[in-house]
Scaffold this active site. Structure first.
Site, PDB file in Angstrom:
ATOM      1  N   SER A 254      30.883 -13.800  48.422  1.00 18.28           N
ATOM      2  CA  SER A 254      29.614 -13.460  47.790  1.00 18.28           C
ATOM      3  C   SER A 254      29.847 -13.034  46.353  1.00 18.28           C
ATOM      4  O   SER A 254      30.697 -12.184  46.078  1.00 18.28           O
ATOM      5  CB  SER A 254      28.928 -12.317  48.554  1.00 18.28           C
ATOM      6  N   LYS A 255      29.104 -13.636  45.450  1.00 16.72           N
ATOM      7  CA  LYS A 255      29.192 -13.257  44.034  1.00 16.72           C
ATOM      8  C   LYS A 255      28.814 -11.784  43.858  1.00 16.72           C
ATOM      9  O   LYS A 255      29.393 -11.078  43.032  1.00 16.72           O
ATOM     10  CB  LYS A 255      28.244 -14.152  43.224  1.00 16.72           C
TER      11      LYS A 255
END
Length: 483
Positions: A254-255
């Protein structure tokens, strides 16, 4: 005649290309190219709340950098455009009304308060929340009356409530679901816009998509997709659902959690083609032992049967190793060209021998961002601990190193021809004359000229790179330290 295979990559412009998204693009591209088909790019931008300015360019640039060229898309057009979803809005309502006419969809006039109340009751009863079918059986007269009164509505899919629906996936095989578990999903929202799921089906059909490659989070929606295809009398595409890419056993990449996007990895010094190669292996196992593939080789080797049913764990160590393999495959000239910004970050010396430096760095580089720290000693010798001169394997210590440095200076100072070969010959003649092992001379030389234990190349190469005057100056510093 067999249909031409047509696949589509349909990203949303949300600002960056995460690893899982790029892997979907790659597999979609490989399926098309493996089958001599067409790879289509479609931008799904109807969720304006998540739209990020410039994100479409990120999509274009990432695909171009990785070589995933598309045959049809927003920028080049094609026979089934437009290829931006927001420009296709006019047709979705018409298709939904067809389903209402055929009895496969219906108007729903329930307001938010009623839906929330139903949801609360269902949750309190331990039920999975879903629409309760309140408007499924309104008479045509009742529907007309509400429409005439201007009551807001959505259009819902009318799913069967009995029996089962079975569909086939190339990775997970045949999957059967109980129709009673299916929710009457919304097709057209109150503002007249289509939902993602409905627009997807209509777009895929009207663009003649034959193979749909997507994340396995859409497995649960697939029965409803197929019921729509069947209601319209359309051909159902071949489904290939892939498992997510995970950070570890419990967390997805996940960014938001700081995990790298494709752009981040490139900025960190990874080669685009190495990242693409590694991404291909996240959930796909090639036949044989080889794991290093060019894009053309991936097309040849790729087979859907090698896609795993289990999530893939992103392994930075393996990515770095693959990147190193790609760096070693470059010609020296290519390596220097791509590494030059990082070389210049670590070494500002204008007259440095880039060719020699490149030859020394290339076999020792797994990541371009490692380069500056490897060569930061060239511009200036940092202070170092004389303990570095002590090396058990080389059988050196402070006393032997002092002797060695004085002897090295004595043979190097008279040299008028300061080249790698002459430096090498002078030092190895000294080693033979003293009757010592190579390391007895070369280890102290390396430490004296670099102030480091690990360098690209040994003392001979470093002396050539630094030049005669600087090498002798650093030898003097070493002699003074050891004295």
């Amino acid at each position: 005649m067999e249909k031409t295979v047509r696949t589509r990559f349909a990203p949303s412009p949300t600002g960056y290309m995460h690893i899982g998204n790029l892997r979907t693009a790659l597999y979609t591209y490989l399926v098309a190219r493996k089958n001599k088909g067409k790879f289509i790019l479609r931008i799904e931008d109807t969720d304006q709340g998540r739209y990020v300015e410039g994100a479409v360019d990120v999509i274009y640039n990432t695909l171009k950098k990785t070589g995933l060229t598309w045959d049809e898309g927003p920028d080049i057009g094609g026979p089934y455009g437009p290829y931006i979803q927001s420009q296709r809005m006019a047709m979705f309502k018409e298709y939904a009304l067809q389903l209402v006419e055929s009895g496969h969809a219906y108007y729903c006039f329930c307001d938010k308060e009623r839906l929330e109340e139903v949801r609360t009751i269902q949750q309190a009863s331990g039920m999975v929340p879903k629409y309760d079918g309140h408007c499924r059986n309104l008479s045509p007269e009742e529907v007309k009356e509400k429409l005439d009164a201007g009551i807001p509505y959505v259009i819902r899919q009318k799913c069967p409530t009995e029996g089962t629906t079975t569909f086939h996936d190339e990775v997970f095989g045949d999957i059967t679901v109980e129709n009673a578990t299916l929710d009457d999903q919304i097709l057209i929202k109150a503002d007249g816009m289509p939902t993602y799921n409905f627009a997807n089906v209509v777009d895929d059909h009207t663009m003649h998509i034959t193979h749909v490659i997507r994340g396995n989070e859409y497995l649960s929606s697939t029965p409803k997709y197929n019921l729509l295809y069947e209601a319209f009398g359309w051909d159902i595409p071949v489904y290939i659902h892939v498992c997510p890419v995970m950070k570890n056993a419990n967390e997805k990449l996940s960014k938001r959690n700081g995990d790298a996007s494709f752009e981040d990895l490139v900025e960190k010094g990874y080669l685009e083609e190495a990242v693409l190669n590694y991404i291909a292996l996240l959930g796909w196992a090639p036949k044989g032992e080889n794991e290093i593939f060019s894009l053309d080789e991936l097309i040849e080797a790729f087979d859907v049967s090698g896609i795993s049913r289990s999530p893939a764990i992103f392994d930075p160590v393996k990515l770095k190793a693959i990147n190193g393999a790609y760096i070693r495959k470059l010609s020296v000239d290519e390596f220097i060209e791509r590494a030059l910004p990082y070389i210049r970050e670590g070494c500002k010396k204008e007259d440095v021998d880039l060719r020699l430096l490149g030859e020394l760095l290339q076999p020792r580089t797994e990541l371009f961002t490692d380069i500056p720290e490897q060569i930061d000693f060239i511009d200036a010798l940092l202070d170092y601990d004389i303990g570095m001169y002590t090396h058990k394997k080389m059988k050196t210590n402070s006393e032997t190193s002092l002797i060695a440095l004085k002897a090295i200076k004595e043979v190097l100072a008279p040299l008028s021809d300061w080249r790698l070969e002459t430096i090498h010959d002078a030092l190895f003649a000294l080693i033979e004359k003293m009757g010592v092992k190579n390391g007895y001379i070369l280890w102290p030389l390396r430490v004296a000229v670099s102030g480091k234990q690990f360098t690209p190349g040994g003392g001979v190469e470093l002396a050539e790179i630094l030049g005669k005057e600087e090498t002798l100056r650093r030898l003097d510093i070493g002699i003074e330290k050891l004295s």
